[in-house]
Design a protein around this motif. Sequence first.
Motif, PDB file in Angstrom:
ATOM      1  N   ASP A   1       0.848  -1.196   0.000  1.00  0.00           N
ATOM      2  CA  ASP A   1       0.000   0.000   0.000  1.00  0.00           C
ATOM      3  C   ASP A   1       0.876   1.236   0.000  1.00  0.00           C
ATOM      4  OD1 ASP A   1      -3.261   0.236   0.546  1.00  0.00           O
ATOM      5  OD2 ASP A   1      -2.140   2.086   0.881  1.00  0.00           O
ATOM      6  N   THR A   2       0.386   2.276  -0.618  1.00  0.00           N
ATOM      7  CA  THR A   2       1.147   3.514  -0.728  1.00  0.00           C
ATOM      8  C   THR A   2       0.945   4.412   0.487  1.00  0.00           C
ATOM      9  OG1 THR A   2       1.607   5.364  -2.206  1.00  0.00           O
ATOM     10  CG2 THR A   2      -0.668   4.713  -2.023  1.00  0.00           C
ATOM     11  N   SER A   3      -0.031   4.064   1.323  1.00  0.00           N
ATOM     12  CA  SER A   3      -0.305   4.862   2.527  1.00  0.00           C
ATOM     13  C   SER A   3       0.287   4.176   3.751  1.00  0.00           C
ATOM     14  CB  SER A   3      -1.826   5.034   2.688  1.00  0.00           C
ATOM     15  OG  SER A   3      -2.142   5.282   4.042  1.00  0.00           O
TER      16      SER A   3
ATOM     17  N   SER B   1       4.142   2.282  -4.089  1.00  0.00           N
ATOM     18  CA  SER B   1       3.102   2.420  -5.089  1.00  0.00           C
ATOM     19  C   SER B   1       3.078   1.185  -5.997  1.00  0.00           C
ATOM     20  CB  SER B   1       3.385   3.677  -5.910  1.00  0.00           C
ATOM     21  OG  SER B   1       2.459   3.772  -6.975  1.00  0.00           O
TER      22      SER B   1
ATOM     23  N   PRO C   1      -8.565   1.907  -6.680  1.00  0.00           N
ATOM     24  CA  PRO C   1      -9.592   2.947  -6.814  1.00  0.00           C
ATOM     25  C   PRO C   1     -10.153   2.910  -8.232  1.00  0.00           C
ATOM     26  CG  PRO C   1      -7.381   3.913  -6.773  1.00  0.00           C
ATOM     27  CD  PRO C   1      -7.221   2.455  -6.476  1.00  0.00           C
TER      28      PRO C   1
ATOM     29  N   PRO D   1     -11.038   7.250   2.545  1.00  0.00           N
ATOM     30  CA  PRO D   1      -9.917   7.907   1.872  1.00  0.00           C
ATOM     31  C   PRO D   1     -10.151   8.030   0.365  1.00  0.00           C
ATOM     32  CG  PRO D   1      -9.249   5.768   2.800  1.00  0.00           C
ATOM     33  CD  PRO D   1     -10.651   5.997   3.216  1.00  0.00           C
ATOM     34  N   THR D   2     -10.111   9.253  -0.135  1.00  0.00           N
ATOM     35  CA  THR D   2     -10.377   9.513  -1.554  1.00  0.00           C
ATOM     36  C   THR D   2      -9.437   8.710  -2.448  1.00  0.00           C
ATOM     37  OG1 THR D   2     -11.053  11.725  -0.935  1.00  0.00           O
ATOM     38  CG2 THR D   2     -10.623  11.358  -3.264  1.00  0.00           C
ATOM     39  N   GLN D   3      -8.169   8.596  -2.036  1.00  0.00           N
ATOM     40  CA  GLN D   3      -7.207   7.912  -2.901  1.00  0.00           C
ATOM     41  C   GLN D   3      -7.496   6.407  -3.019  1.00  0.00           C
ATOM     42  OE1 GLN D   3      -3.139   7.918  -1.681  1.00  0.00           O
ATOM     43  NE2 GLN D   3      -3.542   7.225   0.388  1.00  0.00           N
TER      44      GLN D   3
ATOM     45  N   THR E   1     -11.057   6.739  -5.813  1.00  0.00           N
ATOM     46  CA  THR E   1     -11.035   7.249  -7.193  1.00  0.00           C
ATOM     47  C   THR E   1      -9.629   7.633  -7.644  1.00  0.00           C
ATOM     48  OG1 THR E   1     -11.865   8.946  -8.711  1.00  0.00           O
ATOM     49  CG2 THR E   1     -11.672   9.580  -6.373  1.00  0.00           C
ATOM     50  N   PRO E   2      -9.260   7.242  -8.862  1.00  0.00           N
ATOM     51  CA  PRO E   2      -7.993   7.702  -9.429  1.00  0.00           C
ATOM     52  C   PRO E   2      -8.216   8.999 -10.207  1.00  0.00           C
ATOM     53  CG  PRO E   2      -8.952   6.039 -10.851  1.00  0.00           C
ATOM     54  CD  PRO E   2      -9.957   6.279  -9.743  1.00  0.00           C
TER      55      PRO E   2
ATOM     56  N   SER F   1      -6.143   3.460 -12.776  1.00  0.00           N
ATOM     57  CA  SER F   1      -5.381   2.469 -11.993  1.00  0.00           C
ATOM     58  C   SER F   1      -5.520   1.079 -12.613  1.00  0.00           C
ATOM     59  CB  SER F   1      -5.871   2.437 -10.547  1.00  0.00           C
ATOM     60  OG  SER F   1      -5.704   3.703  -9.958  1.00  0.00           O
TER      61      SER F   1
END
Length: 277
Positions: free
Chosen positions: A143-145, A169, A187, A203-205, A208-209, A216
Amino acid sequence: MTPTIDQALQAARAQGLDRLDAQLLLGHVLGQARAWLIAHDGDPLTAAQAEAFAGLCARRAAGEPLAYLVGEREFHGLTLQVSPAVLVPRPDTETLVDWALELLGGELADRPAPSVVDLGTGSGAIALAVAHRHAAAHVEAVDTSLDALEVARANGRRLGLPVVWHLGSWFEPLAGRRFDLVLSNPPYIAADDPHLAALGHEPTQALTPGGDGLDSLRWLAAHAPAHLQPGGWLLLEHGWDQADAVAAMLGDAGFAAVSHRRDLAGHRRCTGGRWPG
Ligand code: GLN
């Protein structure tokens, strides 16, 4: 006078809360299961309990997901802890897990320790469910977060499931590595989808891309071949109306046996293909 359990639940219903949501929120405040509430419906709440319950009901009525308010969500037979750093796991995503398990028990069954990666793991739902149900699999997740990854890692530790977690990422932390199974619920909601407004607490990310919602999915279809073993599979979750677009992406990228799986509502929710290698 503080309300009884029954009175507090009725007040929540009058506020517009779902019956089950009200029971789960009160059970959370009292540290009790729903069955206990029903057996004790004449018991009075303390003032502190009544106040805590009223606060949670107001937040629920304002649209906060129940899972964030109680801090957990069931997914594929596992209780996962969740926070606003992660998308709330959806029942639709169990379709992706079931398909992965079907391949691990079928077409990929001759691989002794099949390698599986979940990209954009969020709470860790997909990776943990696969690790739980197919112990022979070697499962990794990305995960990128960092905040999301901490939620996922804590879930893995608490459930005793040996998933290897990576921050980064998509394939970035997996340079030069190939897997038998690449899974992702990326997303995929279009930027102008009116549905997005109702998901404002998540979380928006993760949702949706931007743009048409397909970026994505497009990226994953194009880059997965470099990370798949010959005969390995890429399985993607996507929007209810994106199945044909995703099938075209997989076809263009050279995947074979491109096919779909339906969610509980009967929509083609997942599309996958085999990498011929
Ligand atoms: N399935 C989610 C929803 O529509 C979206 C999840 C995602 O974008 N991956 O609510």
